[in-house]
Design an enzyme around this catalytic site. Structure first.
Site, PDB file in Angstrom:
ATOM      1  N   CYS A 260       0.822  -1.223   0.000  1.00  0.00           N
ATOM      2  CA  CYS A 260       0.000   0.000   0.000  1.00  0.00           C
ATOM      3  C   CYS A 260       0.849   1.263   0.000  1.00  0.00           C
ATOM      4  O   CYS A 260       0.356   2.327  -0.353  1.00  0.00           O
ATOM      5  CB  CYS A 260      -0.937  -0.013   1.198  1.00  0.00           C
ATOM      6  SG  CYS A 260      -0.066  -0.109   2.768  1.00  0.00           S
ATOM      7  N   ARG A 288      -5.749   4.811  -6.291  1.00  0.00           N
ATOM      8  CA  ARG A 288      -6.398   5.451  -5.134  1.00  0.00           C
ATOM      9  C   ARG A 288      -7.185   6.665  -5.612  1.00  0.00           C
ATOM     10  O   ARG A 288      -8.301   6.925  -5.160  1.00  0.00           O
ATOM     11  CB  ARG A 288      -5.341   5.894  -4.104  1.00  0.00           C
ATOM     12  CG  ARG A 288      -4.625   4.773  -3.375  1.00  0.00           C
ATOM     13  CD  ARG A 288      -5.519   4.101  -2.348  1.00  0.00           C
ATOM     14  NE  ARG A 288      -6.063   5.043  -1.372  1.00  0.00           N
ATOM     15  CZ  ARG A 288      -5.415   5.514  -0.306  1.00  0.00           C
ATOM     16  NH1 ARG A 288      -4.200   5.099  -0.034  1.00  0.00           N
ATOM     17  NH2 ARG A 288      -6.001   6.359   0.533  1.00  0.00           N
TER      18      ARG A 288
END
Ligand code: CP
Ligand code: NVA
Length: 305
Positions: A260, A288
Site C-alpha cells: 500500500c 487510489r
C-alpha cells in the site's frame, strides 16, 4: 451506502459498480475530459496521522471533479481537545458536502459519522483502510484477473490494511492466505466477519505456506503509525516475514507484488522486490485517485457509469 467507514458498508454489487465507475473515471481523466460534476461542492479532510497518497488523492480528486477540499490537521482543529468530535462533525456538516478522516481510533471516525449529516469516508483508522482495499482489488480487476480464481497471500502484520483486504476479498470470493508471526494475526472479529461473508481464509505463521500457489503477494509495514514504541519488539518478531527474492520464489511464477506504501525498504520488503518487474505498487497508488473519486460520486448520488 451513507458512509464509507468499512468494507462492511458495501455490497458485492456496489463494489462491482464502483469498479466500473473507477474504470470510467480513469478513462475520462486520461482522455482529458474536464467535466465538473461536483462544481460548488466541497470536502473536509481531517488528518490525525501523516499521509502522502490519501491527502493528495482526495484533494486532487475533488479538484478534478470540479469541487474543492479543505485540509485540517489534528493540531489545527484540536480533535477532542479544543472541540469534541460530535461538535466538529455538526459544524463541518453545515459547510461541506462530505468529510474524509484519518484517525487513530476507529471509534473516532464512527463518532464523526454518527453526528455528521453528510457522508463520512474512512481515510485509514487503526481498524481498517477501506479506500486502499478498493483501489487494490480494482488494480487486479483492471488487469483482467479473475478475482474468484486469484489466490492472495498476505505476509507480515495482520493490520488495518490486511483487515480491509480480508473483508473485500471475502465479498468478491478471492481466496486469501495470511501469514503472520504468532500474536500478530488479524483481529478475530474481522476474521469472523470475513468468514460470515463467505471468505475463504487461511491463517498460518509460515510465510511459505501462504505463498505456495499464490498469484498475488501483499505486504505492509511492520510498524504502523502509532506503534512506534513497539519498534524493537516488532522488528524481531517479523524477521522471517520479509518479502525478498527468496520468499517470492515460493509463489507462482509471475505472481504480482503489492504494497500500500509507504514502504520501509529493507524491513518488510527489499528494493529488488518493490522495484522489480512483478511490482504493481504504483498502479495501486494511482488507482487510489480514481477509486476515491468513484466513492465520492457514489456517496453524493452522482455515480452513474
Ligand atoms: N497508502 C496510503 O494510505 O498512503 P498515505 O499514508 O501516504 O496516505
Ligand atoms: N498499516 C499502515 C498503513 C499506512 C498507509 C499504517 O497504519 O501506518
Amino acid at each position: 451506502m451513507n458512509h464509507f467507514l468499512s468494507i462492511r458498508d458495501l455490497s458485492r454489487e456496489e463494489v462491482l459498480h464502483l469498479f466500473r465507475l473507477t474504470a470510467s473515471l480513469k478513462g475520462r481523466q486520461k482522455a482529458g475530459d474536464r467535466g465538473a460534476p461536483l462544481a460548488g461542492r466541497s470536502m473536509a479532510l481531517i488528518f490525525e496521522k501523516p499521509s502522502l497518497r490519501t491527502r493528495v488523492t482526495f484533494e486532487v480528486g475533488m479538484a478534478q471533479l470540479g469541487g474543492a477540499a479543505v485540509h485540517l490537521s489534528a493540531q489545527e482543529i484540536g480533535i477532542g481537545v479544543r472541540e469534541s468530535v460530535p461538535d466538529i462533525a455538526r459544524n463541518l456538516s453545515r459547510w461541506v458536502d462530505i468529510i474524509a478522516a484519518r484517525t487513530f481510533r476507529h471509534e473516532t471516525v464512527k463518532t464523526l459519522a454518527t453526528h455528521a449529516t453528510v457522508p463520512v469516508i474512512n481515510g485509514l483508522s487503526d481498524l481498517e483502510h477501506p479506500c486502499q482495499a478498493l483501489a487494490d482489488l480494482f488494480t487486479l480487476w483492471e488487469r483482467g484477473m479473475d478475482l474468484a480464481g486469484t489466490r492472495l497471500a498476505w505476509i507480515g502484520d495482520g493490520n488495518n490494511v490486511c483487515h480491509s483486504l480480508l473483508l473485500l476479498a471475502a465479498l468478491l470470493g478471492t481466496p486469501m492466505a495470511v501469514a503472520t508471526p504468532p500474536g500478530y494475526a488479524p483481529q478475530s472479529e474481522i476474521q469472523a466477519a470475513a468468514r460470515a461473508l463467505g471468505g475463504r481464509l487461511t491463517l498460518t505463521t509460515d510465510p511459505r505456506e501462504a505463498l505456495e500457489g499464490a498469484d498475488v503477494l501483499y505486504t505492509d509495514v511492520w510498524i504502523s503509525m502509532g506503534q512506534e514504541a513497539e519498534r524493537e519488539k516488532r522488528l524481531e518478531a517479523f524477521q522471517r516475514y520479509q518479502l525478498n527474492e527468496h520468499l517470492v520464489g515460493f509463489a507462482k511464477p509471475g505472481a504480482v507484488v503489492m504494497h500500500c506504501l509507504p514502504a520501509h525498504r529493507g524491513e518488510e520488503i527489499t528494493d529488488a522486490v518493490l522495484d522489480g518487474p512483478r511490482s504493481v505498487v504504483l498502479d495501486q497508488s494511482e488507482n487510489r485517485l480514481h477509486a476515491q473519486k468513484a466513492v465520492i460520486l457514489h456517496l453524493l448520488g452522482g455515480g452513474d457509469v
